[in-house]
Write a protein that holds these residues in place. Structure first.
Motif, mmCIF file in Angstrom:
data_model
loop_
_atom_site.group_PDB
_atom_site.id
_atom_site.type_symbol
_atom_site.label_atom_id
_atom_site.label_comp_id
_atom_site.label_asym_id
_atom_site.label_seq_id
_atom_site.Cartn_x
_atom_site.Cartn_y
_atom_site.Cartn_z
ATOM 1 N N TRP A 227 0.868 -1.176 0.000
ATOM 2 C CA TRP A 227 0.000 0.000 0.000
ATOM 3 C C TRP A 227 0.907 1.229 0.000
ATOM 4 O O TRP A 227 1.985 1.192 0.596
ATOM 5 C CB TRP A 227 -0.897 -0.019 1.237
ATOM 6 C CG TRP A 227 -1.933 1.072 1.286
ATOM 7 C CD1 TRP A 227 -1.935 2.167 2.086
ATOM 8 C CD2 TRP A 227 -3.111 1.164 0.492
ATOM 9 N NE1 TRP A 227 -3.045 2.939 1.848
ATOM 10 C CE2 TRP A 227 -3.793 2.336 0.879
ATOM 11 C CE3 TRP A 227 -3.676 0.354 -0.506
ATOM 12 C CZ2 TRP A 227 -4.997 2.741 0.294
ATOM 13 C CZ3 TRP A 227 -4.879 0.753 -1.080
ATOM 14 C CH2 TRP A 227 -5.529 1.928 -0.688
ATOM 15 N N GLU A 306 -3.970 -1.554 5.848
ATOM 16 C CA GLU A 306 -4.583 -0.499 5.046
ATOM 17 C C GLU A 306 -5.158 -1.045 3.747
ATOM 18 O O GLU A 306 -6.257 -0.651 3.330
ATOM 19 C CB GLU A 306 -3.569 0.604 4.745
ATOM 20 C CG GLU A 306 -3.092 1.381 5.956
ATOM 21 C CD GLU A 306 -1.947 0.692 6.689
ATOM 22 O OE1 GLU A 306 -1.412 1.287 7.638
ATOM 23 O OE2 GLU A 306 -1.598 -0.443 6.321
ATOM 24 N N ARG A 307 -4.445 -1.961 3.109
ATOM 25 C CA ARG A 307 -4.903 -2.508 1.826
ATOM 26 C C ARG A 307 -6.196 -3.299 2.005
ATOM 27 O O ARG A 307 -7.179 -3.106 1.246
ATOM 28 C CB ARG A 307 -3.811 -3.401 1.222
ATOM 29 C CG ARG A 307 -4.206 -4.122 -0.079
ATOM 30 C CD ARG A 307 -4.428 -3.143 -1.223
ATOM 31 N NE ARG A 307 -4.868 -3.813 -2.425
ATOM 32 C CZ ARG A 307 -4.043 -4.252 -3.390
ATOM 33 N NH1 ARG A 307 -2.733 -4.082 -3.269
ATOM 34 N NH2 ARG A 307 -4.517 -4.832 -4.460
ATOM 35 N N HIS A 310 -9.150 -1.056 2.901
ATOM 36 C CA HIS A 310 -9.624 -0.310 1.736
ATOM 37 C C HIS A 310 -10.426 -1.202 0.787
ATOM 38 O O HIS A 310 -11.475 -0.804 0.274
ATOM 39 C CB HIS A 310 -8.426 0.286 0.998
ATOM 40 C CG HIS A 310 -8.765 0.919 -0.314
ATOM 41 N ND1 HIS A 310 -9.336 2.173 -0.409
ATOM 42 C CD2 HIS A 310 -8.641 0.464 -1.594
ATOM 43 C CE1 HIS A 310 -9.537 2.462 -1.682
ATOM 44 N NE2 HIS A 310 -9.124 1.446 -2.418
#
Length: 350
Positions: A227, A306-307, A310
């Motif tokens: 990310w 985070e990836r 998301h």
């Protein structure tokens, strides 16, 4: 003659150190001894003689020799994608590791062995047989996803669903767990090794530079990411120029590495998405509250939380000490067989 004993949590007595938990991973082998905790954590790598097949080194000693051995010594990884590919070499390595941690060769321990969720009966049997030949009197098989969930401290016996994503060296295991069992799971043969290979291919294509296995692993640790980072990281790496054949140094950034490993990253994300797609509606609601827990050494690659957050829109967190979650979970089973036997995937009693 009496056998050394320890008091169990149930108030009974059990032989001290007789039982073992083994996480025989593609990249790392870890061993937990009952009453002592994790006593071994070394690379799943051996160096063998090409003349007689004799074991020259194993674990950290073999890793130090990687890429530097003479012709008469061959470095091997006896496992691929989480399963045994060379039974004879695996047995030699396992015998070497177990011999280092067993308190007595006269006592035959029970062994909890961890396997990927998608392992076949033949592949599981190969691991059981290797453990039996190394002196185990009984082998209990535990799915890595369940072990990771226990090791991460998730409430696996509760009615509320928990989801774990264990990113190892050769496989990624994704599972939804409730009431002490796996509700649905998926295992993809993608992990840290594939990330290393993607880095080697990417640097070769972009810089015309050939890297060694250790160099690719070093890049992953220094600047690897899945990310975009708030601050781009860079590192310098040496390799062999494919045009001139001479050594050359180039600078690699975290953004470049992220592009190289994207095909691997996408496979992991898709595996998690597929498990969520078939999750019962009642449990899906639990996951919106509880989220996903990441375990395994591969989860330490920057940006995984985070990836996935998301892509999936649900909470994601990294477990404490993720690279030891599986062996900690298996160790809990070893320390208290009576209460945790029902989470074992199967057993081979000898």
């Amino acid at each position: 003659m009496t056998t050394p004993t320890e008091r169990t949590g149930r108030g009974g007595w059990a032989p001290l150190g007789r039982d073992l938990a083994i996480d025989l991973g593609t990249a790392t082998t870890q061993v937990h001894v009952r009453g002592r905790g994790v006593v071994l954590d070394e690379p799943t790598l051996v160096s063998v003689s090409t003349t007689d097949g004799r074991l020259v080194a194993a674990g950290a000693a073999a890793h130090a020799m990687l890429g530097r051995t003479p012709e008469r010594v061959l470095s091997l990884r006896p496992l691929s994608d989480g399963v045994i590919t060379d039974p004879d070499v695996t047995e030699q390595m396992l015998r070497h590791f177990v011999g280092r941690v067993r308190p007595s060769r006269l006592l035959r321990p029970r062994v909890v062995a961890c396997v990927p969720s998608g392992v076949t009966a033949v592949e599981r049997r190969a691991l059981e047989d290797a453990a039996i030949r190394c002196g185990a009197r009984a082998v209990y098989v535990l799915e890595e996803a369940m072990a990771a969930a226990i090791g991460a401290g998730l409430p696996v016996h509760g009615a509320t669903a928990s989801m774990v994503v264990d990113i190892g060296g050769g496989t990624t295991d994704v599972a939804v767990i409730s009431l002490g069992g796996v509700v649905n799971a998926r295992s993809v043969r993608v992990g840290g090794d594939e990330v290393d290979e993607a880095i080697v291919r990417g640097v070769k294509a972009e810089h015309d530079l050939l890297l060694g296995e250790l160099s690719a692993e070093d890049i992953k640790h220094r600047v690897g990411a899945v990310w975009p980072l708030a601050e781009t990281l860079t590192t310098r790496v040496r390799g062999r120029d494919l045009t001139t054949g001479l050594p050359r140094t180039v600078e690699i950034s975290s953004d470049e590495v992220r592009r190289h490993v994207e095909p691997v990253t996408a496979q992991v994300v898709e595996a998690v998405r597929l498990v969520l797609d078939i999750c019962p509606p009642e449990l899906s609601g639990d996951l919106l509250d509880n989220g996903i827990v990441l375990t395994g050494g591969g989860a330490l690659l920057r940006g995984w939380t985070e990836r996935l957050r998301h892509e999936l829109g649900i909470p994601v967190r990294l477990a404490d000490d993720p690279q030891h979650a599986v062996i900690r979970g298996a160790g809990v089973c070893v320390d208290d067989f009576a209460s945790l036997r029902r989470v074992l995937a199967g057993s081979s009693l000898r």
